[in-house]
Design an enzyme around this catalytic site. Structure first.
Site, PDB file in Angstrom:
ATOM      1  N   THR B  52       0.823  -1.223   0.000  1.00 51.56           N
ATOM      2  CA  THR B  52       0.000   0.000   0.000  1.00 51.56           C
ATOM      3  C   THR B  52       0.853   1.268   0.000  1.00 51.56           C
ATOM      4  O   THR B  52       0.496   2.276  -0.603  1.00 51.56           O
ATOM      5  CB  THR B  52      -0.924  -0.016   1.239  1.00 51.56           C
ATOM      6  OG1 THR B  52      -1.755  -1.174   1.144  1.00 51.56           O
ATOM      7  CG2 THR B  52      -1.796   1.219   1.295  1.00 51.56           C
ATOM      8  N   ALA B  58      -0.251  10.401  -1.833  1.00 52.00           N
ATOM      9  CA  ALA B  58       0.973  11.143  -1.492  1.00 52.00           C
ATOM     10  C   ALA B  58       0.698  12.501  -0.870  1.00 52.00           C
ATOM     11  O   ALA B  58       1.375  13.478  -1.168  1.00 52.00           O
ATOM     12  CB  ALA B  58       1.854  11.279  -2.722  1.00 52.00           C
ATOM     13  N   ILE B  59      -0.292  12.556  -0.007  1.00 52.39           N
ATOM     14  CA  ILE B  59      -0.605  13.828   0.648  1.00 52.39           C
ATOM     15  C   ILE B  59      -0.233  13.759   2.125  1.00 52.39           C
ATOM     16  O   ILE B  59      -0.510  12.777   2.807  1.00 52.39           O
ATOM     17  CB  ILE B  59      -2.102  14.168   0.474  1.00 52.39           C
ATOM     18  CG1 ILE B  59      -2.348  14.458  -1.013  1.00 52.39           C
ATOM     19  CG2 ILE B  59      -2.499  15.381   1.317  1.00 52.39           C
ATOM     20  CD1 ILE B  59      -3.787  14.513  -1.397  1.00 52.39           C
ATOM     21  N   HIS B  61      -1.295  15.026   5.260  1.00 50.16           N
ATOM     22  CA  HIS B  61      -2.558  15.608   5.717  1.00 50.16           C
ATOM     23  C   HIS B  61      -2.403  16.413   6.994  1.00 50.16           C
ATOM     24  O   HIS B  61      -1.569  16.087   7.836  1.00 50.16           O
ATOM     25  CB  HIS B  61      -3.567  14.487   6.013  1.00 50.16           C
ATOM     26  CG  HIS B  61      -4.026  13.719   4.822  1.00 50.16           C
ATOM     27  ND1 HIS B  61      -4.828  14.257   3.867  1.00 50.16           N
ATOM     28  CD2 HIS B  61      -3.794  12.434   4.442  1.00 50.16           C
ATOM     29  CE1 HIS B  61      -5.092  13.340   2.943  1.00 50.16           C
ATOM     30  NE2 HIS B  61      -4.463  12.220   3.262  1.00 50.16           N
ATOM     31  N   SER B 348      -6.462   5.434   5.367  1.00 48.49           N
ATOM     32  CA  SER B 348      -5.981   6.284   4.279  1.00 48.49           C
ATOM     33  C   SER B 348      -5.135   7.455   4.741  1.00 48.49           C
ATOM     34  O   SER B 348      -5.000   8.432   4.050  1.00 48.49           O
ATOM     35  CB  SER B 348      -7.160   6.771   3.450  1.00 48.49           C
ATOM     36  OG  SER B 348      -8.179   7.192   4.292  1.00 48.49           O
ATOM     37  N   CYS B 411      17.657   8.592 -18.102  1.00 44.61           N
ATOM     38  CA  CYS B 411      16.202   8.691 -18.303  1.00 44.61           C
ATOM     39  C   CYS B 411      15.893  10.129 -18.645  1.00 44.61           C
ATOM     40  O   CYS B 411      16.038  11.023 -17.805  1.00 44.61           O
ATOM     41  CB  CYS B 411      15.477   8.260 -17.033  1.00 44.61           C
ATOM     42  SG  CYS B 411      13.732   8.703 -17.043  1.00 44.61           S
ATOM     43  N   CYS B 413      12.985  11.641 -19.881  1.00 42.65           N
ATOM     44  CA  CYS B 413      11.721  12.259 -19.476  1.00 42.65           C
ATOM     45  C   CYS B 413      11.820  12.769 -18.043  1.00 42.65           C
ATOM     46  O   CYS B 413      11.344  13.849 -17.728  1.00 42.65           O
ATOM     47  CB  CYS B 413      10.573  11.262 -19.590  1.00 42.65           C
ATOM     48  SG  CYS B 413      10.398  10.538 -21.224  1.00 42.65           S
ATOM     49  N   CYS B 448       7.559   8.494 -21.382  1.00 40.71           N
ATOM     50  CA  CYS B 448       7.799   7.490 -22.440  1.00 40.71           C
ATOM     51  C   CYS B 448       7.805   6.069 -21.874  1.00 40.71           C
ATOM     52  O   CYS B 448       7.801   5.106 -22.640  1.00 40.71           O
ATOM     53  CB  CYS B 448       9.068   7.799 -23.224  1.00 40.71           C
ATOM     54  SG  CYS B 448      10.576   7.023 -22.603  1.00 40.71           S
TER      55      CYS B 448
HETATM   56  C1  FAD Z   1      -5.443   4.973  -2.841  1.00 40.23           C
HETATM   57  C2  FAD Z   1      -4.806   5.335  -1.532  1.00 40.23           C
HETATM   58  C3  FAD Z   1      -4.565   6.678  -1.230  1.00 40.23           C
HETATM   59  C4  FAD Z   1      -3.948   7.018  -0.041  1.00 40.23           C
HETATM   60  N1  FAD Z   1      -3.612   8.321   0.174  1.00 40.23           N
HETATM   61  C5  FAD Z   1      -2.914   8.665   1.298  1.00 40.23           C
HETATM   62  C6  FAD Z   1      -2.470   9.995   1.481  1.00 40.23           C
HETATM   63  O1  FAD Z   1      -2.661  10.854   0.615  1.00 40.23           O
HETATM   64  N2  FAD Z   1      -1.821  10.316   2.637  1.00 40.23           N
HETATM   65  C7  FAD Z   1      -1.581   9.399   3.605  1.00 40.23           C
HETATM   66  O2  FAD Z   1      -1.035   9.749   4.628  1.00 40.23           O
HETATM   67  N3  FAD Z   1      -1.959   8.100   3.440  1.00 40.23           N
HETATM   68  C8  FAD Z   1      -2.605   7.723   2.302  1.00 40.23           C
HETATM   69  N4  FAD Z   1      -2.985   6.413   2.105  1.00 40.23           N
HETATM   70  C9  FAD Z   1      -2.757   5.461   3.158  1.00 40.23           C
HETATM   71  C10 FAD Z   1      -1.345   4.949   3.253  1.00 40.23           C
HETATM   72  O3  FAD Z   1      -0.825   4.634   1.984  1.00 40.23           O
HETATM   73  C11 FAD Z   1      -1.365   3.713   4.126  1.00 40.23           C
HETATM   74  O4  FAD Z   1      -2.017   4.012   5.324  1.00 40.23           O
HETATM   75  C12 FAD Z   1       0.024   3.216   4.454  1.00 40.23           C
HETATM   76  O5  FAD Z   1       0.776   3.018   3.281  1.00 40.23           O
HETATM   77  C13 FAD Z   1      -0.069   1.937   5.216  1.00 40.23           C
HETATM   78  O6  FAD Z   1       1.225   1.469   5.462  1.00 40.23           O
HETATM   79  P1  FAD Z   1       1.468   0.062   6.102  1.00 40.23           P
HETATM   80  O7  FAD Z   1       2.917   0.002   6.394  1.00 40.23           O
HETATM   81  O8  FAD Z   1       0.520  -0.121   7.202  1.00 40.23           O
HETATM   82  O9  FAD Z   1       1.023  -0.971   5.002  1.00 40.23           O
HETATM   83  P2  FAD Z   1       1.774  -1.580   3.751  1.00 40.23           P
HETATM   84  O10 FAD Z   1       2.492  -0.549   2.983  1.00 40.23           O
HETATM   85  O11 FAD Z   1       0.778  -2.397   3.015  1.00 40.23           O
HETATM   86  O12 FAD Z   1       2.866  -2.497   4.389  1.00 40.23           O
HETATM   87  C14 FAD Z   1       2.579  -3.746   4.947  1.00 40.23           C
HETATM   88  C15 FAD Z   1       3.710  -4.690   4.609  1.00 40.23           C
HETATM   89  O13 FAD Z   1       3.545  -5.889   5.307  1.00 40.23           O
HETATM   90  C16 FAD Z   1       3.999  -6.933   4.500  1.00 40.23           C
HETATM   91  N5  FAD Z   1       3.398  -8.169   4.983  1.00 40.23           N
HETATM   92  C17 FAD Z   1       2.084  -8.484   5.041  1.00 40.23           C
HETATM   93  N6  FAD Z   1       1.929  -9.713   5.532  1.00 40.23           N
HETATM   94  C18 FAD Z   1       3.163 -10.200   5.810  1.00 40.23           C
HETATM   95  C19 FAD Z   1       3.649 -11.418   6.327  1.00 40.23           C
HETATM   96  N7  FAD Z   1       2.833 -12.412   6.695  1.00 40.23           N
HETATM   97  N8  FAD Z   1       4.986 -11.578   6.464  1.00 40.23           N
HETATM   98  C20 FAD Z   1       5.839 -10.589   6.091  1.00 40.23           C
HETATM   99  N9  FAD Z   1       5.415  -9.412   5.583  1.00 40.23           N
HETATM  100  C21 FAD Z   1       4.100  -9.216   5.451  1.00 40.23           C
HETATM  101  C22 FAD Z   1       3.534  -6.532   3.125  1.00 40.23           C
HETATM  102  O14 FAD Z   1       4.280  -7.189   2.123  1.00 40.23           O
HETATM  103  C23 FAD Z   1       3.746  -5.038   3.155  1.00 40.23           C
HETATM  104  O15 FAD Z   1       4.988  -4.645   2.593  1.00 40.23           O
HETATM  105  C24 FAD Z   1      -3.604   6.042   0.901  1.00 40.23           C
HETATM  106  C25 FAD Z   1      -3.857   4.695   0.605  1.00 40.23           C
HETATM  107  C26 FAD Z   1      -4.426   4.354  -0.607  1.00 40.23           C
HETATM  108  C27 FAD Z   1      -4.631   2.919  -0.940  1.00 40.23           C
END
Ligand code: FAD
Ligand code: FAD
Lengths: 406, 469
Positions: B52, B58-59, B61, B348, B411, B413, B448
């Protein structure tokens, strides 16, 4: 920040067939410098290992043009990228020797064109490895000697798509199919027959790529036929060919007027853009034409540059020219009566037994029968011997087609 | 400095193991690295930030529209301040462009005062309502029909890739072990130790942090908890060419409705424009593919917001999955008896909140009995600049004079030099794929998409791999 500043007589951006040919013709009239961002001059032909270059291969052709330009006295500089404008005829560059700002009496833009990638074509699906354009494919195979995959689908059926098929087969990649959303292929019949019959690559017409499949590496493409039938072709490589878009970053940054059809800068028959002292030639004007025609444009632009250096005035008012649906674009896009020239024309769809009608303010300036079939993705050349009939103070000259039953 | 990608795992007993190296797991690892602890991160993917965290809007907030009083509200507000400061010191590109919540009809217009009020309750005091004239003065390319807007000047855009990489780099440099290609498939306990079973062997640790993103509920269940269920909510996005950048000056947010936050148009620090995201609940936690329907919907919405945007070329299309749950808040729970902390349901705002989540989780670990020891300052990191608002290497004469490799563009572009690609390939957390290289340098990520540079970039990447054997 230190940026060294210099002046030259003519600055040419891009050392492909158009830029190099212009350089050969201009060297000798003063300081002529060609800037090329790649490590080698030659442009796209560097990695076109097939014929079509006056019975030679692309790399030989690239070397020949480079030699001619160098012998004529042009200064060819590689690994130097033009990054922006600092004035109407002043360009900023980056290279291993640092940053420069070069001012010229005339600038020739010859930056070429590229194929729209999958993303710009809005093809949905996953984002796996194995998704290429012909440009990337040719460089992978011919410049780096690597095999891009094992089984490929080629999207497109214009001449460059057939080049992609041959490059793939030559690299030992099986080609599962060619796919086009148009009803027929768009290559010369010999090329098409060669691909289909001799090399056994099926062509799926009226078919679109609906989705890319696979994680990590491409595992297949889902296709959809016009009648709604869907299927999946297993493959680890897909090549998106054709659908050219001019490499128009510099003209846009420089505020030059672009043509909505070609997306390149608009020019007049002397390859003058809307920027005084700034010329443009080659694929930048209209997407891919054969290399020899890009070179020819470079030569003709050079003649116009010479006249400009001799003091010929930059035209103020010219008559705009535009193409109407189903025509895609026409070039040049500005004319003035009195100068001999011809037009390049492209259609968006197949036309049979069509007539071309050229009008200004409702008045017919010219009409002619077009070839029996006019094919998308391949240009037609139209004579401009009627241009003197246009009213210099009149409105836009419009190219349109009419279907006439026989 | 230890990053492993294959082979057996170390025998040692870690103080803490973090599952997941997204932006949240990496931030936690970095925070723990400030303490004299043996910490490891185990990540299923071959790179950090590969789920994710790489595919969001990429904001950075302000949290003005969070649920007042929630944990999320607090952590977003605090995280925003922490990350803004961290970005300034480590070179993560941030641009404080501000946001406008544009009201397009009477109902939305009527909702603005309540939103301004909500912002106040979330501790954000700079929001104010502006009239249509001012909206169009500030956003001349906005489509017709905007009635007013809520101006939220504190919203910023940020580089999510550099953020995760900065955390991971600093953690690894400070002694954290990062084990990639290391999916945890089974959880056990023996002799007071967590035993995580992976295809590469077993990792043992005294304390466990679950930062597994979309899989945080699965991990939680394996440890006997049934507090929440993740429903992946897909967001598809279109990225427009850099020529579109001058069409958009602020983050243009819709007024939220019952159906969610809606589709925004926002600049990126790389000089592009984003349009998205969609909001589609999925069952499949790997459904990050884009669809024809999603793209069509976005184009329809985008045409209303900034009509001229649709004439520009699309650079890329992607999708991310938010870890939505049935709850209205982050699911961060400590289980002291198990020496275990769950960091789930980071919906999010996880990028913004990441540093605050990390500090909070560290406190929870201490509360569960982990002796943190004395905290120290970490050696600062300086990340390569991927942002257009700051000089890039190709624009820096002094840098090129010192090392001409920064003057050779590969690169075109995105104007990425051979020097930057070389540096990324030799970095402490090196890329495992061309996509990983793209997230570190932007190489191959431009308009590109590899027509010009794809083969050359792949060659540099492959030769590096060949050199390492
Ligand atoms: C469309 C969209 C828009 C968003 N916009 C924003 C924004 O503008 N601003 C903002 O602040 N946030 C935003 N977010 C939210 C933000 O991206 C997430 O809250 C954040 O990336 C979550 O991070 P994480 O580390 O919890 O999850 P992840 O990045 O999903 O990391 C979890 C990791 O755990 C690993 N994992 C899972 N299970 C296992 C396992 N059993 N063993 C080993 N590894 C495992 C996965 O491979 C993964 O790398 C947005 C999200 C989305 C989808
Ligand atoms: C994949 C492909 C296959 C083809 N196959 C054939 C074939 O088989 N036969 C045939 O006749 N024709 C073929 N063509 C067409 C032919 O290659 C082109 O018509 C011809 O190369 C056009 O010449 P040009 O000088 O306009 O542009 P190009 O050859 O594209 O040269 C433009 C040059 O400008 C440089 N440049 C761009 N921007 C900058 C900048 N900012 N600073 C510095 N330098 C810059 C580029 O690096 C490039 O070297 C093919 C084209 C493609 C794309």
């Amino acid at each position: 920040m230190t940026r060294s500043e210099r002046t030259v007589d003519v600055l040419i951006v891009g050392a492909g067939p158009a830029g190099l040919t212009a350089a050969s013709r201009l060297a000798g009239v003063g300081a002529v410098e060609v800037l090329e961002r790649e490590a080698q001059t030659g442009g796209i032909p560097r990695h076109c290992h097939l014929g079509g270059f006056g019975l030679r291969t692309g790399p030989q052709y690239a070397r020949r043009l480079t030699g001619e330009a160098a012998r004529a006295g042009a200064r060819l500089r590689t690994s130097v990228t033009v990054t922006d404008w600092a004035g109407p005829r002043t360009l900023d560059t980056t290279g291993p020797h640092g940053l420069e700002r070069i001012t010229a009496r005339a600038v020739v833009l010859a930056t070429g064109a590229r194929e729209r990638p999958r993303s710009a074509r809005l093809v949905p699906g996953t984002r796996p490895a194995g998704v290429l354009t012909t440009g990337e494919l040719q460089q992978t195979v011919h410049l780096h000697g690597r095999r891009p995959g094992t089984r490929a689908v080629v999207v497109g059926a214009e001449p460059v798509a057939h080049s992609a098929v041959r490059t793939l087969l030559g690299a030992g990649v099986e080609v599962a199919a060619m796919v086009t959303d148009l009803p027929h292929h768009q290559a010369p019949p010999t090329d098409a027959a060669d691909t289909r019959l001799r090399r056994g690559v099926p062509l799926l017409t009226r078919t679109t790529v609906a989705e890319l499949l696979g994680r990590g590496r491409l595992s297949g493409v889902a296709i959809r036929h016009a009648d709604g039938r869907e299927a999946v072709i297993a493959c680890d490589t897909v090549v998106f060919t054709g659908d050219f878009v001019p490499e128009n970053e510099l003209p846009r940054r420089g505020g030059l007027l672009l043509d909505p059809g070609t997306r390149g800068p608009t020019v007049d028959p002397a390859f003058r853009t809307t920027g005084p002292g700034v010329f443009a030639a080659g694929n930048l004007l209209h997407g891919a034409e054969p290399a020899l025609s890009a070179a020819r444009e470079g030569a003709r632009a050079a003649a116009a540059v010479l006249r400009h250096l001799d003091g010929a005035p930059w035209p103020a008012e010219q008559i705009p020219v535009r193409a109407e649906d189903p025509l895609l674009w026409v070039a040049p896009q500005r004319i003035s009566p009195g100068s001999p020239h011809h037009f390049l024309l492209r259609t968006a769809q197949f036309l049979t037994r069509a007539h071309l009608v050229v009008r200004q303010d409702g008045r017919i300036l010219h009409h002619q029968r077009l070839p029996r079939t006019v094919v998308p993705n391949r240009s037609l050349t139209i004579s401009g011997n009627w241009v003197d009939r246009a009213d210099p103070r009149g409105g836009t000259v419009i190219f349109s087609t009419e279907q006439r039953s026989t | 400095m230890t990053v492993t990608t294959a082979g057996a795992l170390p025998e040692e007993i870690y103080d803490v193991v973090v599952v997941g190296a997204g932006v949240v797991g990496s931030a936690i690892a970095r925070e723990l690295a400030r303490h004299p602890l043996r910490t490891a991160v185990v990540e299923a993917s071959d790179d950090v930030g590969d789920a994710t965290s790489k595919a969001n809007t990429a904001i950075l907030h302000t949290g003005f529209d969070a649920v007042p009083g929630s944990l999320e509200s607090r952590l977003v507000r605090e995280g925003q301040q922490r990350l803004a400061a961290y970005a300034a010191e480590s070179g993560i590109p941030v641009e404080p462009v501000g946001a406008l919540l544009v009201a397009w009809d009477d109902e939305q217009l009527a909702a603005l005062p309540a939103l301004a009020d909500k912002a106040e309750r979330n501790g954000y005091r700079d929001a104010r309502i502006i009239g249509a004239d001012e909206v169009y003065r500030r956003e001349p390319h906005l489509g017709p029909g905007a009635l007013a807007a809520l101006d939220v000047p504190g919203e910023s855009i940020i580089c999510p890739w550099t953020t995760t990489l900065a955390y991971a780099t600093q953690a690894v440099r400070a002694g954290v072990d990062l084990h990639l290609n290391c999916r945890v498939e089974g959880f056990g306990r023996a002799e007071e130790l967590h035993r995580l079973h992976t295809a590469r062997g077993t990792v043992r640790a005294r304390y466990l942090v679950n930062a597994a993103g979309l899989h945080s509920d699965t991990v939680d269940r394996a440890l006997g908890h049934h507090d929440f269920t993740v429903t992946p909510r897909r967001g598809q996005l279109l990225v427009f060419d850099k020529f579109a950048r001058e069409l958009v000056h602020h983050i243009l947010l819709p007024v939220p409705t019952a159906l969610g936050k809606g589709v925004l148009v926002a600049p990126t620090v790389y000089g592009n424009v984003l349009l998205g995201p969609t909001a589609e609940n999925r069952d499949d936690r790997t459904a990050t593919h884009t669809t024809a329907e999603g793209i069509a919907l976005l184009r329809e919405k985008g045409r209303r917001i900034v009509p001229a945007l649709l004439d520009e070329e699309v650079t890329t299309v992607y999708a991310g999955l938010r870890a939505a749950t049935e709850h209205d808040d982050f699911q961060i729970h400590a289980h002291p008896e198990q020496r275990y902390v769950t960091v789930g349901g980071i919906r999010s705002t996880g990028l913004t909140a990441s540093m605050a989540i990390a500090a909070y989780v560290t406190e929870l670990l201490a509360g569960a009995g982990l002796d943190l020891g004395e905290a120290r300052d970490l050696d600062p990191v300086r990340m390569p600049n991927l942002g257009e608002a700051f000089p890039r290497p190709y624009q820096r004469a002094e840098l090129i004079a010192a090392d001409p490799e920064y003057g050779v563009l590969v690169c075109h572009c995105e104007r990425v030099s051979r020097g930057e690609i070389r540096d990324a390939l030799a970095g402490p957390v090196p890329p495992a794929s061309l996509d990983g290289l793209r997230r570190r340098t932007r190489a191959r990520g431009g308009r590109c998409q590899g027509f010009y540079c794809g083969a050359a970039v792949r060659e540099l990447f492959v030769r590096r791999a060949e050199l390492r054997g």
